[in-house]
Design an enzyme around this catalytic site. Sequence first.
Site, PDB file in Angstrom:
ATOM      1  N   ASN A   9       0.856  -1.190   0.000  1.00  0.00           N
ATOM      2  CA  ASN A   9       0.000   0.000   0.000  1.00  0.00           C
ATOM      3  C   ASN A   9       0.895   1.244   0.000  1.00  0.00           C
ATOM      4  O   ASN A   9       1.421   1.627   1.035  1.00  0.00           O
ATOM      5  CB  ASN A   9      -0.904  -0.039   1.251  1.00  0.00           C
ATOM      6  CG  ASN A   9      -1.811   1.172   1.342  1.00  0.00           C
ATOM      7  OD1 ASN A   9      -1.928   1.948   0.381  1.00  0.00           O
ATOM      8  ND2 ASN A   9      -2.465   1.346   2.480  1.00  0.00           N
ATOM      9  N   TRP A  10       1.035   1.826  -1.172  1.00  0.00           N
ATOM     10  CA  TRP A  10       1.932   2.992  -1.293  1.00  0.00           C
ATOM     11  C   TRP A  10       1.338   4.259  -0.679  1.00  0.00           C
ATOM     12  O   TRP A  10       2.024   5.255  -0.541  1.00  0.00           O
ATOM     13  CB  TRP A  10       2.223   3.274  -2.778  1.00  0.00           C
ATOM     14  CG  TRP A  10       3.134   2.289  -3.430  1.00  0.00           C
ATOM     15  CD1 TRP A  10       3.750   1.212  -2.840  1.00  0.00           C
ATOM     16  CD2 TRP A  10       3.560   2.298  -4.802  1.00  0.00           C
ATOM     17  NE1 TRP A  10       4.522   0.550  -3.768  1.00  0.00           N
ATOM     18  CE2 TRP A  10       4.422   1.196  -4.983  1.00  0.00           C
ATOM     19  CE3 TRP A  10       3.288   3.118  -5.896  1.00  0.00           C
ATOM     20  CZ2 TRP A  10       5.022   0.904  -6.206  1.00  0.00           C
ATOM     21  CZ3 TRP A  10       3.877   2.827  -7.117  1.00  0.00           C
ATOM     22  CH2 TRP A  10       4.739   1.733  -7.268  1.00  0.00           C
ATOM     23  N   LYS A  11       0.052   4.241  -0.378  1.00  0.00           N
ATOM     24  CA  LYS A  11      -0.630   5.437   0.151  1.00  0.00           C
ATOM     25  C   LYS A  11      -0.368   6.626  -0.782  1.00  0.00           C
ATOM     26  O   LYS A  11      -0.295   6.440  -1.991  1.00  0.00           O
ATOM     27  CB  LYS A  11      -0.197   5.710   1.592  1.00  0.00           C
ATOM     28  CG  LYS A  11      -0.377   4.465   2.478  1.00  0.00           C
ATOM     29  CD  LYS A  11      -0.216   4.705   3.939  1.00  0.00           C
ATOM     30  CE  LYS A  11      -0.422   3.391   4.687  1.00  0.00           C
ATOM     31  NZ  LYS A  11      -0.381   3.525   6.113  1.00  0.00           N
ATOM     32  N   HIS A  95      -9.959   1.625   4.701  1.00  0.00           N
ATOM     33  CA  HIS A  95      -8.675   1.733   5.400  1.00  0.00           C
ATOM     34  C   HIS A  95      -8.840   2.743   6.539  1.00  0.00           C
ATOM     35  O   HIS A  95      -9.576   3.718   6.404  1.00  0.00           O
ATOM     36  CB  HIS A  95      -7.591   2.211   4.413  1.00  0.00           C
ATOM     37  CG  HIS A  95      -6.221   2.147   5.024  1.00  0.00           C
ATOM     38  ND1 HIS A  95      -5.776   3.107   5.894  1.00  0.00           N
ATOM     39  CD2 HIS A  95      -5.227   1.231   4.920  1.00  0.00           C
ATOM     40  CE1 HIS A  95      -4.544   2.783   6.293  1.00  0.00           C
ATOM     41  NE2 HIS A  95      -4.192   1.640   5.705  1.00  0.00           N
ATOM     42  N   GLU A  97      -7.176   5.116   7.528  1.00  0.00           N
ATOM     43  CA  GLU A  97      -6.903   6.514   7.167  1.00  0.00           C
ATOM     44  C   GLU A  97      -8.093   7.133   6.435  1.00  0.00           C
ATOM     45  O   GLU A  97      -8.336   8.334   6.538  1.00  0.00           O
ATOM     46  CB  GLU A  97      -5.609   6.588   6.337  1.00  0.00           C
ATOM     47  CG  GLU A  97      -4.390   6.352   7.229  1.00  0.00           C
ATOM     48  CD  GLU A  97      -3.189   5.717   6.552  1.00  0.00           C
ATOM     49  OE1 GLU A  97      -3.140   5.682   5.311  1.00  0.00           O
ATOM     50  OE2 GLU A  97      -2.303   5.230   7.286  1.00  0.00           O
ATOM     51  N   GLU A 163      -6.052  -4.566  10.678  1.00  0.00           N
ATOM     52  CA  GLU A 163      -4.999  -3.578  10.884  1.00  0.00           C
ATOM     53  C   GLU A 163      -5.296  -2.772  12.154  1.00  0.00           C
ATOM     54  O   GLU A 163      -6.063  -1.803  12.110  1.00  0.00           O
ATOM     55  CB  GLU A 163      -4.938  -2.601   9.709  1.00  0.00           C
ATOM     56  CG  GLU A 163      -4.613  -3.248   8.385  1.00  0.00           C
ATOM     57  CD  GLU A 163      -4.014  -2.224   7.422  1.00  0.00           C
ATOM     58  OE1 GLU A 163      -2.837  -2.366   7.089  1.00  0.00           O
ATOM     59  OE2 GLU A 163      -4.726  -1.279   7.040  1.00  0.00           O
ATOM     60  N   GLY A 169       1.969   2.453  10.895  1.00  0.00           N
ATOM     61  CA  GLY A 169       2.994   3.493  10.767  1.00  0.00           C
ATOM     62  C   GLY A 169       3.683   3.868  12.069  1.00  0.00           C
ATOM     63  O   GLY A 169       4.335   4.904  12.158  1.00  0.00           O
ATOM     64  N   SER A 205       2.722  -1.836  10.520  1.00  0.00           N
ATOM     65  CA  SER A 205       4.165  -1.902  10.787  1.00  0.00           C
ATOM     66  C   SER A 205       4.802  -3.246  10.411  1.00  0.00           C
ATOM     67  O   SER A 205       5.699  -3.736  11.100  1.00  0.00           O
ATOM     68  CB  SER A 205       4.463  -1.548  12.248  1.00  0.00           C
ATOM     69  OG  SER A 205       4.124  -0.193  12.485  1.00  0.00           O
ATOM     70  N   GLY A 226       2.501  -1.010   4.427  1.00  0.00           N
ATOM     71  CA  GLY A 226       2.535   0.393   4.020  1.00  0.00           C
ATOM     72  C   GLY A 226       3.973   0.857   3.840  1.00  0.00           C
ATOM     73  O   GLY A 226       4.619   0.576   2.824  1.00  0.00           O
ATOM     74  N   GLY A 227       4.505   1.536   4.852  1.00  0.00           N
ATOM     75  CA  GLY A 227       5.829   2.164   4.786  1.00  0.00           C
ATOM     76  C   GLY A 227       6.921   1.288   4.181  1.00  0.00           C
ATOM     77  O   GLY A 227       7.644   1.722   3.282  1.00  0.00           O
TER      78      GLY A 227
HETATM   79  P1  PGA Z   1       2.341   0.554   7.710  1.00  0.00           P
HETATM   80  O1  PGA Z   1       0.912   0.760   7.029  1.00  0.00           O
HETATM   81  O2  PGA Z   1       2.895  -0.730   7.194  1.00  0.00           O
HETATM   82  O3  PGA Z   1       3.139   1.754   7.301  1.00  0.00           O
HETATM   83  O4  PGA Z   1       2.109   0.478   9.187  1.00  0.00           O
HETATM   84  C1  PGA Z   1       0.036  -0.322   6.846  1.00  0.00           C
HETATM   85  C2  PGA Z   1      -1.258   0.162   6.247  1.00  0.00           C
HETATM   86  O5  PGA Z   1      -1.734   1.235   6.639  1.00  0.00           O
HETATM   87  O6  PGA Z   1      -1.833  -0.485   5.372  1.00  0.00           O
END
Ligand code: PGA
Length: 242
Positions: A9-11, A95, A97, A163, A169, A205, A226-227
């Site tokens: 997930n590049w966001k 998600h 976010e 999640e 994050g 994470s 994500g990250g």
């Molecule tokens: P993260 O994000 O790996 O940076 O914690 C995961 C996500 O939000 O899908």
Amino acid sequence: MKKKYVFANWKMNNLKEDVSSYLKELKVLVGEHPLYHHVVICPPHIHLEMVERDRPHVVNLSGQDCSEVPKGAYTGDISAAMLKDIGASYVLIGHSERRQHHGENNALLQKKMQEASKAGLCPVLCVGETLEERESHSATEIIRDQLSIIEGYSGACLMIAYEPVWAIGTGRVPNVEDVDQMHQTIESILKEFGLQAEAILYGGSVTPQNAAAFLSLDSVGGVLVGGASLNPQALYSMALGA
Ligand code: PGA
């Protein structure tokens, strides 16, 4: 080991140049040694076409969100059919976010799930509790409420991503036993609804250092990263399944 999913997930990250060098590097790596797990990249929508064109052929595509309506006067929105049309097979729905920054609630997300499946996408419904909810021992209740929108879901494909909001994050992860337990709880809630997910992903994470521990659990069908997924080498190493 069963083949699982690694979602990247590049966001809201990467410009065209970054996408191009990322895909070049990933192609070289995949050419050296094939991937074991299924890899799905979730780029910002504006980069979907570019990833579709330049991706290693084993990599699949996902949207990060879709509209709750099929088409029309919805400035700035992207329909599920558009995602399908551009080459996506999956779409993230709800998600944390999106829930936090765009006020997405159960009623809206239920419509998005339906739109996604009608368009032939596999929706990945994201659920998770906040730290406060976890500390007040209401995590299961929260997850049950978030899953309630799929009671009666009749789409051909369904995925869930667990999640915990406090793990996204932050570098903090739940222990493997807690993830296993929550995934089993999710599985049994789905069973109550007469549903079975193609995979229940863990996200929050995830890194090349801890991915294998989550992926080794039978209850975990993959990871949503994500990250760490912004580095092609890291994505590659998680997908090798070694
Ligand atoms: P993260 O994000 O790996 O940076 O914690 C995961 C996500 O939000 O899908």
